[in-house]
Design a protein around this motif. Structure first.
Motif, short mmCIF file in Angstrom:
data_model
loop_
_atom_site.label_atom_id
_atom_site.label_comp_id
_atom_site.label_asym_id
_atom_site.label_seq_id
_atom_site.Cartn_x
_atom_site.Cartn_y
_atom_site.Cartn_z
N PRO A 155 0.81 -1.23 0.00
CA PRO A 155 0.00 0.00 0.00
C PRO A 155 0.84 1.27 0.00
CG PRO A 155 -0.03 -1.03 2.17
CD PRO A 155 0.64 -2.00 1.25
N THR A 156 2.10 1.19 0.42
CA THR A 156 2.95 2.38 0.44
C THR A 156 3.38 2.78 -0.97
OG1 THR A 156 5.04 1.17 0.71
CG2 THR A 156 3.82 1.74 2.70
N HIS A 157 3.11 1.93 -1.96
CA HIS A 157 3.49 2.22 -3.33
C HIS A 157 2.34 2.87 -4.12
CE1 HIS A 157 6.96 -0.94 -3.30
NE2 HIS A 157 7.19 0.11 -2.55
N THR A 158 1.24 3.14 -3.47
CA THR A 158 0.14 3.84 -4.13
C THR A 158 0.56 5.28 -4.43
OG1 THR A 158 -1.54 2.49 -3.04
CG2 THR A 158 -2.24 4.63 -3.89
N ARG A 159 0.28 5.73 -5.63
CA ARG A 159 0.64 7.08 -6.03
C ARG A 159 -0.53 7.77 -6.72
NH1 ARG A 159 4.29 5.73 -3.29
NH2 ARG A 159 6.54 6.16 -3.49
N ASN A 160 -0.69 9.07 -6.44
CA ASN A 160 -1.71 9.89 -7.09
C ASN A 160 -1.06 11.18 -7.57
OD1 ASN A 160 -4.33 8.38 -6.38
ND2 ASN A 160 -3.37 8.61 -4.38
N TYR A 161 -1.32 11.54 -8.82
CA TYR A 161 -0.72 12.74 -9.41
C TYR A 161 -1.85 13.63 -9.95
CZ TYR A 161 3.33 9.70 -9.13
OH TYR A 161 4.32 8.85 -8.67
N ALA A 162 -2.04 14.75 -9.27
CA ALA A 162 -3.11 15.68 -9.66
C ALA A 162 -2.73 16.40 -10.94
CB ALA A 162 -3.35 16.69 -8.54
N GLY A 163 -3.70 16.51 -11.83
CA GLY A 163 -3.45 17.15 -13.11
C GLY A 163 -3.07 18.61 -13.00
N TYR A 164 -3.64 19.31 -12.02
CA TYR A 164 -3.36 20.74 -11.91
C TYR A 164 -1.91 21.02 -11.51
CZ TYR A 164 -3.98 19.97 -6.85
OH TYR A 164 -3.88 19.52 -5.57
N GLU A 165 -1.19 20.00 -11.01
CA GLU A 165 0.21 20.20 -10.63
C GLU A 165 1.13 20.25 -11.86
OE1 GLU A 165 0.55 18.17 -6.24
OE2 GLU A 165 0.67 16.83 -7.97
N LEU A 166 0.66 19.67 -12.97
CA LEU A 166 1.42 19.69 -14.23
C LEU A 166 2.87 19.25 -14.04
CD1 LEU A 166 0.03 22.93 -15.95
CD2 LEU A 166 -0.38 20.55 -16.61
N LYS A 167 3.05 18.14 -13.35
CA LYS A 167 4.39 17.64 -13.10
C LYS A 167 4.98 17.00 -14.36
CE LYS A 167 4.00 16.71 -8.13
NZ LYS A 167 4.08 15.67 -7.07
N ASN A 168 6.28 17.20 -14.54
CA ASN A 168 6.97 16.51 -15.63
C ASN A 168 7.14 15.04 -15.27
OD1 ASN A 168 7.38 18.92 -17.07
ND2 ASN A 168 9.19 19.38 -15.84
N ILE A 169 6.95 14.17 -16.24
CA ILE A 169 7.06 12.73 -15.99
C ILE A 169 8.46 12.35 -15.55
CG2 ILE A 169 6.99 10.47 -17.11
CD1 ILE A 169 4.56 11.47 -18.68
#
Length: 278
Positions: A155-169
């Motif tokens: 469960p510690t490997h769950t990740r969420n990336y919000a679109g509004y943050e516009l992070k580079n891959i």
């Protein structure tokens, strides 16, 4: 055995032909950005060839492939060109640099509410999934082969990336690699077959069992051969990071109440090394 250089289309991998250049330097950086520099002598750049050279070295659209004895050592997009009266210099970066210009976003509207969520996947699997996202954008196709995704119930490997943050891959990959036992990430270039008509990259990621990667290519430079092209061969050994004892002070508590930890390996000391604390 000699270096050869080729110009390939970044999006398709199609080999347009050999480049009349001298390989100045190339570097493969695990979990980082590969770099390469080649130069073209003034005599190689003529009125008849200049338009083709410009086409074959167009930044981002074209990629430089450097081979040693036919085996690709470096491959990635041209980014800068320096024209002068003495030499023309071309600089290129590894294919991972493209993902510095790809966002962790699905392009679906409304943009600000998009979230990429990953669970039951290893960190390496999440890195691969993000590569898929980046290449699924309109016009985002690249000749990259992805490995099979690794299932992981941690469960510690769950990740969420919000679109509004516009992070580079690519930046997210760096965060995945940086965690404890995070996976190495690499892109290995190879010709698709013996005809060398197309170049492609295979994305390699560490697994839960073996997060660190190793190179499948063993390159031998024999400086002892008569008229060897290898000269002034040298290397540096750096023992500055050797440590026998590691100390850590936590952020909980102050002064006498500070939480502390220490771990020691006796291996080096038992073999005559001095105590080295960090």
């Amino acid at each position: 055995m000699v270096y050869t250089a080729f110009a390939c289309e970044t999006v398709t991998g199609r080999n347009l032909g050999m480049l009349d250049v001298t390989v100045n330097a190339w570097a493969r950086e695990l979990n980082g950005t590969d770099t390469a520099t080649v130069t073209m002598s003034p005599g190689a750049l003529t009125v008849q060839t200049r338009d083709q050279v410009r086409l074959y070295t167009t930044p981002w659209r074209m990629s430089l492939v450097i081979c040693w004895d036919g085996v690709p050592m470096f491959a990635g997009p041209f980014v800068t060109r320096q024209w002068s009266s003495t030499a023309t210099t071309f600089n290129a970066v590894g294919i991972r640099a493209v993902f510095l210009k790809r966002k962790a976003h699905t392009w679906a509207t409304p943009y600000n509410t998009q979230t990429l969520s990953y669970t039951n996947m290893s960190l390496g699997g999440i890195a691969q999934a993000l590569a898929t996202v980046g290449m699924s954008h309109p016009g985002g196709s690249l000749p990259i082969v992805l490995p099979a995704s690794e299932v992981d119930a941690d469960p510690t490997h769950t990740r969420n990336y919000a679109g509004y943050e516009l992070k580079n891959i690519s930046d997210i990959w760096g965060l995945l690699t940086g965690v404890n036992n995070g996976p190495d990430i690499d892109f290995l270039a190879a010709w698709t077959d013996a005809t060398q008509q197309f170049i492609q990259w295979t994305m390699r990621t560490g697994t839960m069992g073996q997060p660190k990667l190793y190179s499948p290519n063993q390159i031998v430079f024999d400086a002892a051969q008569p008229q060897s092209s290898v000269s002034e061969l040298g290397y540096t050994e750096d023992g500055s990071q050797l440590t026998t004892t590691q100390w850590a002070a936590g952020g909980v508590g102050t002064d006498l109440g500070t939480v502390m930890s220490q771990t020691t390996s006796s291996t080096l000391v038992a073999n005559g090394f001095p105590l080295l604390e960090e």
